[in-house]
Design a protein around this motif. Structure first.
Motif, short mmCIF file in Angstrom:
data_model
loop_
_atom_site.label_atom_id
_atom_site.label_comp_id
_atom_site.label_asym_id
_atom_site.label_seq_id
_atom_site.Cartn_x
_atom_site.Cartn_y
_atom_site.Cartn_z
N ALA A 39 -26.63 101.67 -79.16
CA ALA A 39 -27.15 102.25 -77.99
C ALA A 39 -28.09 101.73 -77.37
O ALA A 39 -27.58 101.67 -75.72
CB ALA A 39 -27.43 103.76 -77.84
N HIS A 43 -26.56 88.83 -61.67
CA HIS A 43 -27.82 89.68 -60.78
C HIS A 43 -28.10 89.15 -59.71
O HIS A 43 -28.10 89.98 -58.67
CB HIS A 43 -29.26 89.37 -61.39
CG HIS A 43 -29.47 90.03 -63.34
ND1 HIS A 43 -29.48 89.09 -64.02
CD2 HIS A 43 -28.80 90.84 -63.70
CE1 HIS A 43 -30.11 89.69 -64.97
NE2 HIS A 43 -28.71 90.71 -64.54
N MET A 75 -26.55 102.18 -63.62
CA MET A 75 -26.48 103.65 -64.17
C MET A 75 -26.77 103.14 -65.94
O MET A 75 -27.13 103.59 -66.58
CB MET A 75 -24.04 103.85 -64.49
CG MET A 75 -24.17 104.19 -64.27
SD MET A 75 -22.35 104.81 -64.33
CE MET A 75 -21.95 105.34 -65.11
N PHE A 76 -27.02 101.96 -66.22
CA PHE A 76 -27.57 101.38 -67.43
C PHE A 76 -28.33 100.12 -66.96
O PHE A 76 -28.74 99.18 -67.32
CB PHE A 76 -26.70 100.03 -68.06
CG PHE A 76 -25.75 101.55 -68.29
CD1 PHE A 76 -25.30 102.33 -68.68
CD2 PHE A 76 -23.84 101.11 -67.67
CE1 PHE A 76 -24.08 103.75 -69.02
CE2 PHE A 76 -22.41 102.06 -67.93
CZ PHE A 76 -22.99 103.16 -68.31
N ASP A 118 -31.68 104.35 -67.36
CA ASP A 118 -31.58 103.72 -69.20
C ASP A 118 -31.93 105.14 -69.69
O ASP A 118 -32.57 106.11 -69.26
CB ASP A 118 -32.45 102.66 -69.79
CG ASP A 118 -32.08 101.62 -70.06
OD1 ASP A 118 -31.07 100.93 -69.91
OD2 ASP A 118 -31.82 102.07 -71.33
N ILE A 119 -31.39 104.75 -71.42
CA ILE A 119 -30.94 106.01 -72.27
C ILE A 119 -32.77 105.99 -72.88
O ILE A 119 -33.02 106.58 -73.72
CB ILE A 119 -29.91 105.97 -72.89
CG1 ILE A 119 -29.76 107.68 -73.10
CG2 ILE A 119 -29.86 104.97 -73.44
CD1 ILE A 119 -28.70 108.37 -73.59
N ASP A 143 -29.22 109.79 -70.28
CA ASP A 143 -28.00 109.87 -70.33
C ASP A 143 -27.17 109.78 -69.10
O ASP A 143 -27.37 110.36 -68.21
CB ASP A 143 -27.49 110.41 -70.80
CG ASP A 143 -25.43 110.69 -70.72
OD1 ASP A 143 -24.94 108.89 -70.70
OD2 ASP A 143 -25.03 111.25 -71.12
N ALA A 144 -26.92 108.08 -68.78
CA ALA A 144 -26.03 107.68 -67.02
C ALA A 144 -24.96 109.34 -66.77
O ALA A 144 -25.06 109.75 -65.44
CB ALA A 144 -25.75 106.78 -66.85
N PRO A 155 -23.51 98.00 -65.91
CA PRO A 155 -23.71 96.54 -67.34
C PRO A 155 -23.73 96.92 -68.32
O PRO A 155 -24.48 96.89 -69.14
CB PRO A 155 -24.42 96.09 -66.27
CG PRO A 155 -25.15 97.66 -66.56
CD PRO A 155 -24.42 98.08 -65.85
C1 SAM Z 1 -26.09 95.77 -71.36
S1 SAM Z 1 -27.67 96.47 -71.04
C2 SAM Z 1 -28.46 96.71 -69.79
C3 SAM Z 1 -29.21 95.06 -69.05
C4 SAM Z 1 -29.56 95.40 -67.58
N1 SAM Z 1 -28.81 95.58 -66.52
C5 SAM Z 1 -29.47 93.71 -67.49
O1 SAM Z 1 -29.35 92.87 -66.46
O2 SAM Z 1 -31.11 93.16 -67.99
C6 SAM Z 1 -27.39 98.14 -71.60
C7 SAM Z 1 -27.99 99.61 -71.43
O3 SAM Z 1 -28.39 100.30 -71.26
C8 SAM Z 1 -28.90 101.28 -71.67
N2 SAM Z 1 -27.68 102.71 -72.82
C9 SAM Z 1 -26.83 103.23 -73.28
N3 SAM Z 1 -26.57 103.91 -73.31
C10 SAM Z 1 -26.50 104.42 -72.10
C11 SAM Z 1 -26.79 105.92 -71.32
N4 SAM Z 1 -25.74 106.74 -71.93
N5 SAM Z 1 -27.09 106.31 -70.51
C12 SAM Z 1 -28.05 105.30 -70.02
N6 SAM Z 1 -28.14 103.80 -70.85
C13 SAM Z 1 -28.03 103.75 -70.95
C14 SAM Z 1 -29.04 100.77 -72.88
O4 SAM Z 1 -30.35 101.33 -73.09
C15 SAM Z 1 -29.95 99.65 -72.60
O5 SAM Z 1 -31.32 99.25 -71.89
#
Ligand code: SAM
Length: 284
Positions: free
Chosen positions: A75, A118, A134-135, A158-159, A186-187, A205
């Motif tokens: 995750a 970005h 959201m992430f 972020d989770i 969790d988003a 993302p």
């Molecule tokens: C691909 S990374 C994001 C990269 C970031 N946006 C960047 O530009 O560097 C995805 C992120 O989503 C987070 N994530 C995973 N599941 C999630 C959830 N249910 N809610 C929120 N965040 C979550 C992960 O911990 C991770 O840090």
């Protein structure tokens, strides 16, 4: 420039044949080089150590070299790393678009390969907008948006607790307290509980959850607004990955219209990461 140098170093150390499977897999994050290589193409750990030593010698701003032994998994989207050469440290300061980020490659997802995305998204944000990311990881999209545009607020979720702590640090490092709001959780839950109907724009993302969480992105919007969703799609020769991605979204029957889409990068044989800029058609 750096890419040419990485290629030259790999070819000099390993010869053109072996180098072909490695030079494009080297990322530089701050002063750390990461070789993403599941030891294919006849490469051994010793080969990689030799490349690592040469990187340190020829590119003096690189202080530490790591081997990413696995693809991103789980995750939190993290890899398993093995230290190859230089300082035995996985934290670094990484700069993008005039902003500075503390990252730990073992604790938070980070890639220089989203660099263009970005800034592309940041330039779309209009003054006064409310954004939900959201992430957010260590906060790269959120902070670059806040640095480059003038949003009213960027809720940044972020989770992963480590990602959240790094994001908090990065918000103060870039003096964006009060603009970028870090949220651990969790988003889906955060939007349900606290961020329903607040946003003009939502960022997604994380391809793994993109389709399943699309309903929550819509929920975060206050009526019409934009959703930027990142997807992984499989496309054969002659097929358009963006169109395939849009068909997947369209199949969900949500009130969305595609405004723009592009291939972000290739992520495997016939696999592409695409981004779709979607307009929500619902009035709030
Ligand atoms: C691909 S990374 C994001 C990269 C970031 N946006 C960047 O530009 O560097 C995805 C992120 O989503 C987070 N994530 C995973 N599941 C999630 C959830 N249910 N809610 C929120 N965040 C979550 C992960 O911990 C991770 O840090």
């Amino acid at each position: 420039m750096a890419i040419k140098m990485l290629r030259r170093i790999a070819e000099e150390v390993l010869g053109p044949g072996k180098a072909a499977s490695i030079w494009a897999r080297i990322d530089v994050v701050g002063d750390i080089a990461v070789i993403k290589n599941p030891l294919t193409g006849g490469l051994t750990l010793e080969d990689l150590r030799m490349v690592a030593e040469e990187l340190l010698r020829r590119m003096p701003y690189i202080k530490s070299v790591w081997l990413a032994e696995t693809p991103v998994t789980g995750a939190y989207k993290l890899r398993r790393f093995r230290h190859l050469a230089g300082e035995d440290r996985s934290t670094t300061l990484y700069k993008e678009h005039g902003c500075t980020f503390k990252v730990d490659i073992r604790k938070v997802f980070v890639t220089p390969r989203l660099n263009y995305e970005h800034i592309r998204i940041a330039r779309l944000v209009k003054p006064g907008e409310v954004v939900v990311n959201m992430f957010a990881g260590a906060g790269l999209f959120s902070i670059i948006i806040a640095c480059k545009s003038r949003p009213a607020r960027v809720y940044s979720i972020d989770i992963n607790r480590d990602a959240y702590e790094l994001m908090k640090h990065n918000i103060s490092l870039n003096r964006l307290e009060g603009i970028v709001v870090p949220i651990h959780g969790d988003a889906a839950r955060v939007i349900e509980e606290d961020l329903t109907g607040v946003a003009d724009r939502v960022l997604m993302p994380l391809p793994d959850l993109a389709l399943d969480y699309m309903g929550y992105a819509l929920k975060a919007l206050r009526g019409r607004g934009m959703i930027h969703v990142y997807l992984h799609v499989k496309a054969n020769r002659g097929e358009d990955p963006v169109r395939i991605g849009w068909m997947e979204v369209k199949g969900r029957g949500l009130p969305l219209r595609m405004v723009y889409g592009r291939i972000v990068r290739r992520v495997g044989p016939r696999m592409y990461q695409v981004v779709l800029d979607l307009e929500a058609m619902r009035d709030g």
